[in-house]
Design a protein around this motif. Structure first.
Motif, PDB file in Angstrom:
ATOM      1  N   VAL A  13       0.719   4.602  22.153  1.00  0.00           N
ATOM      2  CA  VAL A  13       2.031   4.217  23.056  1.00  0.00           C
ATOM      3  C   VAL A  13       2.205   5.127  24.115  1.00  0.00           C
ATOM      4  CG1 VAL A  13       4.250   3.027  23.324  1.00  0.00           C
ATOM      5  CG2 VAL A  13       3.311   2.411  21.680  1.00  0.00           C
ATOM      6  N   CYS A  14       2.575   6.587  24.256  1.00  0.00           N
ATOM      7  CA  CYS A  14       2.457   7.599  25.397  1.00  0.00           C
ATOM      8  C   CYS A  14       1.964   7.603  26.181  1.00  0.00           C
ATOM      9  CB  CYS A  14       2.849   8.491  24.417  1.00  0.00           C
ATOM     10  SG  CYS A  14       3.608  10.197  25.591  1.00  0.00           S
ATOM     11  N   ILE A  15       0.021   7.481  25.476  1.00  0.00           N
ATOM     12  CA  ILE A  15      -0.796   7.486  26.198  1.00  0.00           C
ATOM     13  C   ILE A  15      -1.558   6.627  27.409  1.00  0.00           C
ATOM     14  CG2 ILE A  15      -3.552   8.019  26.482  1.00  0.00           C
ATOM     15  CD1 ILE A  15      -2.920  10.094  24.501  1.00  0.00           C
ATOM     16  N   PHE A  16      -1.377   5.493  26.441  1.00  0.00           N
ATOM     17  CA  PHE A  16      -2.079   4.404  26.948  1.00  0.00           C
ATOM     18  C   PHE A  16      -0.782   3.552  27.736  1.00  0.00           C
ATOM     19  CE2 PHE A  16      -5.396   5.368  24.224  1.00  0.00           C
ATOM     20  CZ  PHE A  16      -6.161   5.868  24.793  1.00  0.00           C
ATOM     21  N   GLY A  39       0.844  -1.307  -0.262  1.00  0.00           N
ATOM     22  CA  GLY A  39      -0.123   0.133  -0.062  1.00  0.00           C
ATOM     23  C   GLY A  39       0.933   1.549   0.230  1.00  0.00           C
ATOM     24  N   PHE A  40       2.158   1.543   1.186  1.00  0.00           N
ATOM     25  CA  PHE A  40       2.432   2.702   0.785  1.00  0.00           C
ATOM     26  C   PHE A  40       4.202   2.567   0.275  1.00  0.00           C
ATOM     27  CE2 PHE A  40      -0.798   2.749   4.676  1.00  0.00           C
ATOM     28  CZ  PHE A  40      -0.721   4.092   4.520  1.00  0.00           C
ATOM     29  N   GLY A  41       4.624   1.402  -0.202  1.00  0.00           N
ATOM     30  CA  GLY A  41       5.715   1.873  -0.429  1.00  0.00           C
ATOM     31  C   GLY A  41       6.834   1.479   0.076  1.00  0.00           C
ATOM     32  N   SER A  42       7.525   2.963  -0.051  1.00  0.00           N
ATOM     33  CA  SER A  42       9.003   3.035   0.531  1.00  0.00           C
ATOM     34  C   SER A  42       8.546   4.256   1.316  1.00  0.00           C
ATOM     35  CB  SER A  42       9.826   3.236  -0.190  1.00  0.00           C
ATOM     36  OG  SER A  42      10.050   4.674  -1.224  1.00  0.00           O
ATOM     37  N   SER A  43       6.819   4.831   0.900  1.00  0.00           N
ATOM     38  CA  SER A  43       7.070   5.982   2.053  1.00  0.00           C
ATOM     39  C   SER A  43       6.671   5.461   3.966  1.00  0.00           C
ATOM     40  CB  SER A  43       6.060   6.335   1.239  1.00  0.00           C
ATOM     41  OG  SER A  43       5.381   7.409   0.067  1.00  0.00           O
ATOM     42  N   ALA A  44       6.549   4.013   2.949  1.00  0.00           N
ATOM     43  CA  ALA A  44       6.463   3.394   4.644  1.00  0.00           C
ATOM     44  C   ALA A  44       7.956   4.270   6.472  1.00  0.00           C
ATOM     45  CB  ALA A  44       6.219   2.172   4.968  1.00  0.00           C
ATOM     46  N   MET A  45       8.559   4.477   5.357  1.00  0.00           N
ATOM     47  CA  MET A  45       9.708   4.844   6.006  1.00  0.00           C
ATOM     48  C   MET A  45       9.554   6.938   6.628  1.00  0.00           C
ATOM     49  SD  MET A  45      12.388   7.371   3.727  1.00  0.00           S
ATOM     50  CE  MET A  45      12.140   8.478   3.225  1.00  0.00           C
ATOM     51  N   TRP A  46       8.517   6.781   6.511  1.00  0.00           N
ATOM     52  CA  TRP A  46       7.677   8.273   7.305  1.00  0.00           C
ATOM     53  C   TRP A  46       7.493   7.691   8.342  1.00  0.00           C
ATOM     54  CZ3 TRP A  46      10.324  12.391   5.911  1.00  0.00           C
ATOM     55  CH2 TRP A  46      10.239  12.558   4.286  1.00  0.00           C
ATOM     56  N   ALA A  47       7.101   6.480   8.479  1.00  0.00           N
ATOM     57  CA  ALA A  47       6.348   6.484   9.420  1.00  0.00           C
ATOM     58  C   ALA A  47       7.375   6.291  10.744  1.00  0.00           C
ATOM     59  CB  ALA A  47       4.871   5.079   9.326  1.00  0.00           C
ATOM     60  N   VAL A  48       8.037   5.396  10.097  1.00  0.00           N
ATOM     61  CA  VAL A  48       9.022   5.539  10.889  1.00  0.00           C
ATOM     62  C   VAL A  48       9.902   6.891  12.095  1.00  0.00           C
ATOM     63  CG1 VAL A  48      11.423   3.900  11.708  1.00  0.00           C
ATOM     64  CG2 VAL A  48       9.950   2.811  10.046  1.00  0.00           C
ATOM     65  N   LEU A  49      10.170   7.345  10.557  1.00  0.00           N
ATOM     66  CA  LEU A  49      10.593   8.337  11.114  1.00  0.00           C
ATOM     67  C   LEU A  49      10.337   9.811  11.833  1.00  0.00           C
ATOM     68  CD1 LEU A  49      12.598  10.026   8.011  1.00  0.00           C
ATOM     69  CD2 LEU A  49      11.638  11.482   9.808  1.00  0.00           C
ATOM     70  N   THR A  50       8.334   9.393  11.476  1.00  0.00           N
ATOM     71  CA  THR A  50       8.090  10.043  12.536  1.00  0.00           C
ATOM     72  C   THR A  50       7.363   9.671  13.614  1.00  0.00           C
ATOM     73  OG1 THR A  50       6.125  10.256  10.630  1.00  0.00           O
ATOM     74  CG2 THR A  50       5.269  10.801  12.773  1.00  0.00           C
ATOM     75  N   VAL A  51       7.069   8.147  14.189  1.00  0.00           N
ATOM     76  CA  VAL A  51       7.317   7.976  15.529  1.00  0.00           C
ATOM     77  C   VAL A  51       8.924   8.331  17.100  1.00  0.00           C
ATOM     78  CG1 VAL A  51       7.400   5.501  17.110  1.00  0.00           C
ATOM     79  CG2 VAL A  51       6.035   6.086  15.342  1.00  0.00           C
ATOM     80  N   VAL A  52      10.244   7.904  15.478  1.00  0.00           N
ATOM     81  CA  VAL A  52      11.355   8.325  16.769  1.00  0.00           C
ATOM     82  C   VAL A  52      10.968   9.719  16.568  1.00  0.00           C
ATOM     83  CG1 VAL A  52      14.133   8.549  15.683  1.00  0.00           C
ATOM     84  CG2 VAL A  52      12.629   6.707  15.082  1.00  0.00           C
ATOM     85  N   VAL A  53      10.506  10.815  15.798  1.00  0.00           N
ATOM     86  CA  VAL A  53      11.107  12.454  15.833  1.00  0.00           C
ATOM     87  C   VAL A  53      10.511  12.780  16.867  1.00  0.00           C
ATOM     88  CG1 VAL A  53      11.624  14.512  14.946  1.00  0.00           C
ATOM     89  CG2 VAL A  53      12.361  12.526  13.856  1.00  0.00           C
ATOM     90  N   VAL A  54       9.007  12.347  16.616  1.00  0.00           N
ATOM     91  CA  VAL A  54       7.482  12.881  17.338  1.00  0.00           C
ATOM     92  C   VAL A  54       7.626  12.238  19.158  1.00  0.00           C
ATOM     93  CG1 VAL A  54       5.109  12.728  18.677  1.00  0.00           C
ATOM     94  CG2 VAL A  54       6.620  12.722  15.979  1.00  0.00           C
ATOM     95  N   PHE A  55       8.411  10.658  19.310  1.00  0.00           N
ATOM     96  CA  PHE A  55       7.737  10.831  20.458  1.00  0.00           C
ATOM     97  C   PHE A  55       8.564  11.045  22.171  1.00  0.00           C
ATOM     98  CE2 PHE A  55       5.912   6.784  21.740  1.00  0.00           C
ATOM     99  CZ  PHE A  55       6.284   6.390  23.672  1.00  0.00           C
ATOM    100  N   GLU A  56       8.200  11.867  22.548  1.00  0.00           N
ATOM    101  CA  GLU A  56       8.660  12.869  23.863  1.00  0.00           C
ATOM    102  C   GLU A  56       8.364  11.498  25.168  1.00  0.00           C
ATOM    103  OE1 GLU A  56      10.806  15.793  23.969  1.00  0.00           O
ATOM    104  OE2 GLU A  56      10.992  14.961  21.901  1.00  0.00           O
ATOM    105  N   PHE A  57       9.491  11.845  26.162  1.00  0.00           N
ATOM    106  CA  PHE A  57       8.822  11.771  28.117  1.00  0.00           C
ATOM    107  C   PHE A  57       7.489  12.027  28.015  1.00  0.00           C
ATOM    108  CE2 PHE A  57      10.180  12.204  32.556  1.00  0.00           C
ATOM    109  CZ  PHE A  57      10.378  11.164  32.495  1.00  0.00           C
ATOM    110  N   SER A  58       6.558  13.445  27.760  1.00  0.00           N
ATOM    111  CA  SER A  58       5.629  13.509  28.461  1.00  0.00           C
ATOM    112  C   SER A  58       4.576  13.925  27.701  1.00  0.00           C
ATOM    113  CB  SER A  58       5.803  14.447  29.051  1.00  0.00           C
ATOM    114  OG  SER A  58       5.846  15.479  28.232  1.00  0.00           O
ATOM    115  N   VAL A  59       3.691  13.038  27.813  1.00  0.00           N
ATOM    116  CA  VAL A  59       2.040  12.991  26.847  1.00  0.00           C
ATOM    117  C   VAL A  59       2.014  14.120  26.597  1.00  0.00           C
ATOM    118  CG1 VAL A  59      -0.034  12.804  26.505  1.00  0.00           C
ATOM    119  CG2 VAL A  59       1.481  11.766  28.574  1.00  0.00           C
ATOM    120  N   GLY A  60       2.155  15.330  26.703  1.00  0.00           N
ATOM    121  CA  GLY A  60       1.965  17.082  26.589  1.00  0.00           C
ATOM    122  C   GLY A  60       2.986  17.227  25.326  1.00  0.00           C
ATOM    123  N   ALA A  61       4.359  16.888  25.255  1.00  0.00           N
ATOM    124  CA  ALA A  61       5.237  17.127  24.599  1.00  0.00           C
ATOM    125  C   ALA A  61       5.282  16.562  23.414  1.00  0.00           C
ATOM    126  CB  ALA A  61       6.310  16.373  24.739  1.00  0.00           C
TER     127      ALA A  61
END
Lengths: 457, 457
Positions: free
Chosen positions: B199-202, B70-92
């Motif tokens: 993952v961050c919230i639950f 379905g997504f092809g090599s665009s799937a890497m954006w999903a990995v990239l987003t998780v790595v970059v967005v995941f912060e210590f607190s829910v708010g962040a």
């Protein structure tokens, strides 16, 4: 009901009108805000133009066929790198660029190794093994990010390390040409990084080291300005006050300068030699000076409280210690101003500061005034306020001496240029000139101090 | 010559040995450091495991054929987003995720528009027009990043805005399927963002709001602890001091808490209602309380200076104001402790705090002691130190009153649960229990206060 809905309608109209009015003032205020932001620090405008230039440069990749054919869609990593790496100061850009480059290279190699290792036991186990590697590495590196030292200098690199490892090892599962992918990614990132660095360093560079250096000098100067004015203000007739209070509030920003200073130190340590700063300039020493300056600022904050205090001694009581206090305050201020000038012009401060000697004299006469009982017959509560001010001023003097020590340490560590001893006596003019020259050269520093030129008497 | 080279050799060996020894101690210290980091805040370990889990989850995309197709090599954006967005607190995490999602969507649309606009005048002008658009947008948005308000809340979104606009508009020059590219990018980013948020919230969420709330309570409590001990320590015989000084240094971290507090407020404002906090909890009020707390901390810092001061009044002189000062200090401390408890347990603080009343009494008797001349015949310099301490304590009292006011404001804004007036009198047990319950629930807060349970007498 009809009346109620009518009222509601009117209220609705009113609130919409209010909202529109609010929006309008915001819109009309906006150009003013932009102008102020640019005027406060014109380097911001230059920085924005530099970012635009760097991104436009790197997006040339897409327009020119020969360049595009070489890298294909990997060329986007170059754009991405420029956008993410380009920071305000050279140190920050260098730090981010090196972090990104090194992390990509290391994680790329490791990802390739992991990919190779995972193919060994057969195709069935490959996803499981790869998933395990990814989990292990992401967890470990995320934990390492909590180490304060790593956080300060390598945080970005660690994020990129996780990112690249995942992309290479995981996408490698599909793409057999992992090596080529890794190679392309590394080289496009290098191109993006170099473009960003080139524009950042060679077009109106902003050095974090300069900012840190100016911050140290400005902060000392702000305290000095307060102390020089404090005496006049405190011993003024009550009616005349309030007028130039704003000039006394400059020190407030010193109280919360720690975080800014820390990040500037971290950035400055990435920077190569530039301008007046050698390679391995003792940046850490600025932190020491900064913490002593803040220590002094806390005392100044307490002093400031007494300017507005209700409990105020009578003119008579204050009059008795007025001279000594004013001398102590203004001489401490002058000593600090001299130290700030020494830092700013990077000249060796005189080993025996005449102002510190003078304030010590004032301190002694103040102490003996207090000792001989400046006023035995009057209300002690009145004296208390005055006595507290005196005592805080004595405190400030000891802070000043500590700051002086640490500036001397900096001067010897950073090999500030010496001023001949005989020049000190009649070197007023020279220093004045230097101050003026410097005044021009740092006229675009963020926080413009009120005056740089101090006469040495 | 031979001897010299011999000496050099030995020196070389020595320095290598020293280096190896240094490395060895670092390596042996490392596990201890890791352990300490985990023990200080076990949430760090949990966070690391959560990051590992989220990244492994999202990299499943690559392993399962139907998802990958379905997504092809665009799937890497999903990995990239998780790595970059995941912060210590829910708010962040929420802040970064929303910034990223919204900025990608807006910039994607705009990029598509720009791409379409650039094709209109013909193929020759397309690169020039696109380059112009990119330059204009990158410059403008880079400048907007300097607005303090934008910087605080939308900085990441602005970077992503530039990034996406460039990628879409420029790569669109090659790829005719811009819409599909944009669509894929947005949807993979959504998938990555939702995985990270889920993952961050639950799984063991870390709420910035909780941290901010605890920070406010802890900071007030640290000042309270200092004040409660200060009297004993200051009026102790000189010989007995030095022993438990460490317990008096807790307040130091309050001095530099501003930046941490500000970022927590920004994160907390992104968070939905959770636990004890409603939606639109008055987070801004914590900043007000924090700034008053720091104001008080500056006075405490000055007081602390007098614990180690050389100029110390004789036991006799100090004895005369000992009682009033100790009362003033300890009652202010108790009042602050009570306010900290009220914040922590989110209960309405009593409108008339008995401790503040008691410290006002002590302040009055101290003032009259000073007025009637506590000691007319002895060395005034001795009194000065004592008088300064007394005066600073009076200052601290007025700070305490201000803090009390702002906590009351918070209590009414956040609708803290009320304590029945008659319960206050005999409610000691109840509050103790609440304190204990709370003690458990926030046992994993970053800065563990020394004791939560305060008896209200």
């Amino acid at each position: 009901m009809g009346l109620a809905s009518e009222t509601q309608k009117t209220e609705g109209w009113e609130s919409i009108k209010a909202l529109v009015g609010k929006m309008r003032t915001k819109v009309t205020e906006f150009p003013g805000k932009i102008k102020k932001l640019g005027q406060d620090d014109p380097r911001r405008i230059v920085h924005s133009l530099k970012v635009g230039l760097a991104i436009t440069l790197v997006s040339l990749f897409y327009y020119f066929d020969p360049l595009y054919v070489g890298f294909g869609s990997s060329a986007m990593w170059a754009v991405l790198t420029v956008v993410v790496v380009f920071e305000f100061s050279v140190g920050a850009t260098l730090g981010k660029g090196l972090n990104r480059g090194l992390a990509t290279f290391l994680a790329g190699s490791l990802g390739f190794g992991a990919h190779h290792l995972a193919t060994l036991p057969g195709e069935k186990f490959q996803p499981i093994l790869l998933g395990f590697f990814v989990f292990l590495l992401a967890t470990t590196v995320s934990f390492i990010r909590f180490f304060p030292r790593m956080k300060a200098r390598y945080d970005y690199g660690l994020v990129i390390f996780i990112l690249t490892f995942c992309l290479i090892s995981v996408s490698g599962y599909r793409d057999e040409e992992v090596l080529e992918l890794a190679h392309k990614r590394v080289s496009t990132i290098l191109i993006g990084g170099f473009t960003a660095l080139f524009v950042c360093i060679f077009i109106c560079p902003v050095w974090a080291g300069d900012d840190l250096h100016n911050l140290a000098a400005n902060n000392i100067e702000k305290l000095a300005n307060f102390l020089e004015e404090f005496g006049d203000e405190y011993f003024k007739e009550s009616g005349d006050r309030e007028s130039n209070k704003a000039s006394l509030q400059g020190y407030k920003s010193v109280l919360n300068s720690k975080q800014n200073e820390e990040s500037l130190v971290n950035f400055a340590r990435w920077e190569p030699r530039h301008g007046r700063f050698r390679f391995r300039h003792p940046w850490k020493q600025y932190q020491k000076i900064g913490s002593l300056t803040r220590h002094c600022a806390y005392r100044v904050e307490a002093l400031n409280g007494y300017l507005n205090s209700d409990v105020k001694a009578s003119v008579e009581t204050r009059g008795k210690i007025k001279e000594a206090c004013m001398k102590l305050s203004s001489e401490s201020g002058k000593a600090l101003n001299e130290l700030a000038l020494a830092v700013r012009t990077m000249t060796q401060p005189p080993s025996e500061c005449p102002h510190i000697a003078k304030s010590k004299n004032a301190a002694n006469s103040l102490k003996s005034l207090l000792k001989t009982g400046l006023c035995k017959d009057i209300d002690l509560q009145e004296i208390v306020a005055v006595a507290t001010v005196a005592s805080l001023l004595l405190d400030v003097l000891s802070c000043t001496e500590k700051i002086s020590e640490s500036v001397h340490e900096l001067a010897s560590l950073a090999r500030f240029k010496g001023v001949e001893d005989d020049q000190v006596a009649d070197g007023e003019k020279k220093l004045n000139q230097k101050g003026e020259v410097n005044n021009k050269s740092c006229s675009n520093s963020i926080e413009q101090p009120n005056h740089h030129v101090i006469t040495i008497d």
